[in-house]
Design a protein around this motif. Structure first.
Motif, PDB file in Angstrom:
ATOM      1  N   GLN A   1      27.327 111.287  26.644  1.00 48.34           N
ATOM      2  CA  GLN A   1      28.285 111.269  25.528  1.00 48.34           C
ATOM      3  C   GLN A   1      27.559 110.818  24.257  1.00 48.34           C
ATOM      4  O   GLN A   1      27.036 109.718  24.206  1.00 48.34           O
ATOM      5  CB  GLN A   1      29.416 110.289  25.861  1.00 48.34           C
ATOM      6  N   SER A   2      27.522 111.672  23.234  1.00 47.90           N
ATOM      7  CA  SER A   2      26.840 111.272  22.002  1.00 47.90           C
ATOM      8  C   SER A   2      27.792 110.462  21.120  1.00 47.90           C
ATOM      9  O   SER A   2      29.011 110.595  21.193  1.00 47.90           O
ATOM     10  CB  SER A   2      26.296 112.489  21.274  1.00 47.90           C
ATOM     11  N   PHE A   3      27.191 109.618  20.282  1.00 51.73           N
ATOM     12  CA  PHE A   3      27.973 108.755  19.395  1.00 51.73           C
ATOM     13  C   PHE A   3      27.131 108.406  18.174  1.00 51.73           C
ATOM     14  O   PHE A   3      25.911 108.585  18.170  1.00 51.73           O
ATOM     15  CB  PHE A   3      28.419 107.477  20.122  1.00 51.73           C
ATOM     16  N   SER A   4      27.799 107.921  17.144  1.00 53.68           N
ATOM     17  CA  SER A   4      27.100 107.354  15.995  1.00 53.68           C
ATOM     18  C   SER A   4      27.504 105.888  15.907  1.00 53.68           C
ATOM     19  O   SER A   4      28.588 105.499  16.363  1.00 53.68           O
ATOM     20  CB  SER A   4      27.457 108.092  14.706  1.00 53.68           C
ATOM     21  N   LEU A   5      26.632 105.070  15.341  1.00 49.75           N
ATOM     22  CA  LEU A   5      26.841 103.627  15.302  1.00 49.75           C
ATOM     23  C   LEU A   5      26.407 103.104  13.941  1.00 49.75           C
ATOM     24  O   LEU A   5      25.328 103.430  13.458  1.00 49.75           O
ATOM     25  CB  LEU A   5      26.014 102.966  16.410  1.00 49.75           C
ATOM     26  N   LEU A   6      27.266 102.286  13.339  1.00 49.05           N
ATOM     27  CA  LEU A   6      26.932 101.584  12.106  1.00 49.05           C
ATOM     28  C   LEU A   6      27.128 100.100  12.372  1.00 49.05           C
ATOM     29  O   LEU A   6      28.171  99.692  12.897  1.00 49.05           O
ATOM     30  CB  LEU A   6      27.843 102.041  10.961  1.00 49.05           C
ATOM     31  N   VAL A   7      26.125  99.301  12.022  1.00 47.47           N
ATOM     32  CA  VAL A   7      26.185  97.846  12.202  1.00 47.47           C
ATOM     33  C   VAL A   7      25.836  97.210  10.862  1.00 47.47           C
ATOM     34  O   VAL A   7      24.782  97.503  10.293  1.00 47.47           O
ATOM     35  CB  VAL A   7      25.177  97.382  13.283  1.00 47.47           C
ATOM     36  N   VAL A   8      26.745  96.351  10.355  1.00 47.43           N
ATOM     37  CA  VAL A   8      26.525  95.692   9.065  1.00 47.43           C
ATOM     38  C   VAL A   8      26.845  94.212   9.211  1.00 47.43           C
ATOM     39  O   VAL A   8      27.982  93.844   9.506  1.00 47.43           O
ATOM     40  CB  VAL A   8      27.428  96.294   7.960  1.00 47.43           C
ATOM     41  N   ALA A   9      25.832  93.364   9.004  1.00 40.94           N
ATOM     42  CA  ALA A   9      26.018  91.906   9.070  1.00 40.94           C
ATOM     43  C   ALA A   9      26.032  91.350   7.654  1.00 40.94           C
ATOM     44  O   ALA A   9      25.148  91.647   6.854  1.00 40.94           O
ATOM     45  CB  ALA A   9      24.895  91.266   9.878  1.00 40.94           C
ATOM     46  N   SER A  10      27.054  90.532   7.359  1.00 40.90           N
ATOM     47  CA  SER A  10      27.181  89.966   6.020  1.00 40.90           C
ATOM     48  C   SER A  10      28.113  88.769   6.039  1.00 40.90           C
ATOM     49  O   SER A  10      29.014  88.683   6.882  1.00 40.90           O
ATOM     50  CB  SER A  10      27.732  91.020   5.066  1.00 40.90           C
ATOM     51  N   LYS A  11      27.912  87.863   5.084  1.00 40.49           N
ATOM     52  CA  LYS A  11      28.858  86.765   4.878  1.00 40.49           C
ATOM     53  C   LYS A  11      29.997  87.211   3.956  1.00 40.49           C
ATOM     54  O   LYS A  11      30.992  86.533   3.826  1.00 40.49           O
ATOM     55  CB  LYS A  11      28.138  85.565   4.263  1.00 40.49           C
ATOM     56  N   SER A  12      29.844  88.376   3.323  1.00 42.83           N
ATOM     57  CA  SER A  12      30.818  88.853   2.346  1.00 42.83           C
ATOM     58  C   SER A  12      31.734  89.925   2.941  1.00 42.83           C
ATOM     59  O   SER A  12      31.264  90.956   3.413  1.00 42.83           O
ATOM     60  CB  SER A  12      30.074  89.437   1.142  1.00 42.83           C
ATOM     61  N   ALA A  13      33.035  89.693   2.879  1.00 38.13           N
ATOM     62  CA  ALA A  13      33.993  90.693   3.354  1.00 38.13           C
ATOM     63  C   ALA A  13      33.944  91.944   2.471  1.00 38.13           C
ATOM     64  O   ALA A  13      34.197  93.048   2.932  1.00 38.13           O
ATOM     65  CB  ALA A  13      35.404  90.113   3.364  1.00 38.13           C
ATOM     66  N   ARG A  14      33.601  91.782   1.195  1.00 35.68           N
ATOM     67  CA  ARG A  14      33.508  92.936   0.284  1.00 35.68           C
ATOM     68  C   ARG A  14      32.510  93.964   0.814  1.00 35.68           C
ATOM     69  O   ARG A  14      32.709  95.155   0.684  1.00 35.68           O
ATOM     70  CB  ARG A  14      33.070  92.487  -1.108  1.00 35.68           C
ATOM     71  N   THR A  15      31.421  93.474   1.384  1.00 38.15           N
ATOM     72  CA  THR A  15      30.393  94.369   1.913  1.00 38.15           C
ATOM     73  C   THR A  15      30.918  95.167   3.098  1.00 38.15           C
ATOM     74  O   THR A  15      30.492  96.287   3.333  1.00 38.15           O
ATOM     75  CB  THR A  15      29.162  93.548   2.348  1.00 38.15           C
ATOM     76  N   HIS A  16      31.847  94.590   3.855  1.00 41.22           N
ATOM     77  CA  HIS A  16      32.353  95.266   5.044  1.00 41.22           C
ATOM     78  C   HIS A  16      33.385  96.330   4.721  1.00 41.22           C
ATOM     79  O   HIS A  16      33.604  97.220   5.515  1.00 41.22           O
ATOM     80  CB  HIS A  16      32.952  94.242   6.022  1.00 41.22           C
ATOM     81  N   HIS A  17      34.029  96.244   3.587  1.00 41.32           N
ATOM     82  CA  HIS A  17      35.095  97.193   3.237  1.00 41.32           C
ATOM     83  C   HIS A  17      36.157  97.193   4.341  1.00 41.32           C
ATOM     84  O   HIS A  17      36.104  96.426   5.270  1.00 41.32           O
ATOM     85  CB  HIS A  17      34.561  98.621   3.062  1.00 41.32           C
ATOM     86  N   ASP A  18      37.096  98.085   4.226  1.00 42.43           N
ATOM     87  CA  ASP A  18      38.084  98.310   5.266  1.00 42.43           C
ATOM     88  C   ASP A  18      37.724  99.658   5.883  1.00 42.43           C
ATOM     89  O   ASP A  18      37.806 100.684   5.209  1.00 42.43           O
ATOM     90  CB  ASP A  18      39.484  98.341   4.658  1.00 42.43           C
ATOM     91  N   PRO A  19      37.295  99.683   7.151  1.00 40.85           N
ATOM     92  CA  PRO A  19      36.860 100.953   7.747  1.00 40.85           C
ATOM     93  C   PRO A  19      37.886 102.074   7.630  1.00 40.85           C
ATOM     94  O   PRO A  19      37.521 103.231   7.460  1.00 40.85           O
ATOM     95  CB  PRO A  19      36.600 100.591   9.214  1.00 40.85           C
ATOM     96  N   GLU A  20      39.165 101.724   7.698  1.00 39.69           N
ATOM     97  CA  GLU A  20      40.187 102.782   7.644  1.00 39.69           C
ATOM     98  C   GLU A  20      40.240 103.419   6.252  1.00 39.69           C
ATOM     99  O   GLU A  20      40.292 104.637   6.120  1.00 39.69           O
ATOM    100  CB  GLU A  20      41.545 102.230   8.078  1.00 39.69           C
ATOM    101  N   ILE A  21      40.187 102.596   5.223  1.00 37.56           N
ATOM    102  CA  ILE A  21      40.211 103.117   3.858  1.00 37.56           C
ATOM    103  C   ILE A  21      38.904 103.856   3.569  1.00 37.56           C
ATOM    104  O   ILE A  21      38.884 104.910   2.938  1.00 37.56           O
ATOM    105  CB  ILE A  21      40.453 101.979   2.845  1.00 37.56           C
ATOM    106  N   CYS A  22      37.801 103.306   4.058  1.00 35.07           N
ATOM    107  CA  CYS A  22      36.490 103.923   3.873  1.00 35.07           C
ATOM    108  C   CYS A  22      36.465 105.330   4.493  1.00 35.07           C
ATOM    109  O   CYS A  22      36.017 106.287   3.860  1.00 35.07           O
ATOM    110  CB  CYS A  22      35.430 103.036   4.518  1.00 35.07           C
ATOM    111  N   LEU A  23      36.948 105.458   5.720  1.00 35.14           N
ATOM    112  CA  LEU A  23      36.956 106.761   6.397  1.00 35.14           C
ATOM    113  C   LEU A  23      37.843 107.760   5.660  1.00 35.14           C
ATOM    114  O   LEU A  23      37.484 108.922   5.493  1.00 35.14           O
ATOM    115  CB  LEU A  23      37.407 106.611   7.843  1.00 35.14           C
ATOM    116  N   GLN A  24      39.003 107.301   5.192  1.00 35.71           N
ATOM    117  CA  GLN A  24      39.886 108.195   4.440  1.00 35.71           C
ATOM    118  C   GLN A  24      39.220 108.623   3.136  1.00 35.71           C
ATOM    119  O   GLN A  24      39.320 109.775   2.737  1.00 35.71           O
ATOM    120  CB  GLN A  24      41.226 107.516   4.176  1.00 35.71           C
TER     121      GLN A  24
END
Length: 154
Positions: free
Chosen positions: A37-60
């Motif tokens: 099964q193929s997949f893609s993976l994104l990993v982001v480590a940060s102390k800032s929530a701004r850097t993480h964004h909201d994945p749902e809004i980002c995908l839209q």
């Protein structure tokens, strides 16, 4: 470690989001589980929530249509599952903390308010078709990524 990962370069747009002074670690990969099964993976480590964004809004914002969002549980690992593009694609995401995981962006923002200067790791895994998290190869993938992500936290 049974998972084969290949690192992918960030696009210019992704680089502006995920490669900056607030980000402690960020990488994007493609991979294949033991059953193929193929997949893609994104990993982001940060102390800032701004850097993480909201994945749902980002995908839209990237043009994906979200058909459903729900919480899944695989043994003691909880995550959010998004069904995309008329349920043809699937994304799983969660935030890994030192001693707990979070399942949504508002929780991540609240953690920054109540526990500032704590590193969180956003994990996003995308699949081209719906998956069954109870399958051994998928469950192992999720568990190993969760454990590896926790190692990124100082």
């Amino acid at each position: 470690q049974n998972i084969k990962l290949s690192e992918l370069p960030f696009s210019d747009r992704e680089q502006s989001y995920f490669v900056n002074s607030d980000v402690e670690f960020s990488k994007k990969f493609s991979g294949v589980t033991t059953s193929g099964q193929s997949f893609s993976l994104l990993v982001v480590a940060s102390k800032s929530a701004r850097t993480h964004h909201d994945p749902e809004i980002c995908l839209q914002g990237l043009g994906y249509e979200i058909n459903n969002s729900e919480i899944l549980q695989a043994n003691n690992l909880r995550m959010r599952e998004l069904s995309l593009n008329n349920n043809k694609d699937e994304v799983l995401y969660w935030y890994v903390g030192r001693d707990k995981n979070l399942l949504d962006y508002s929780e991540r923002v609240w953690e920054e308010v109540t526990n500032p200067n704590q590193t969180w790791v956003l994990v996003i895994i995308g699949f081209r078709n719906p998956i069954d998290i109870s399958r051994e190869d998928i469950h192992t993938l999720l568990y190993e990524i969760n454990v590896s992500s926790r190692h990124l936290i100082q």
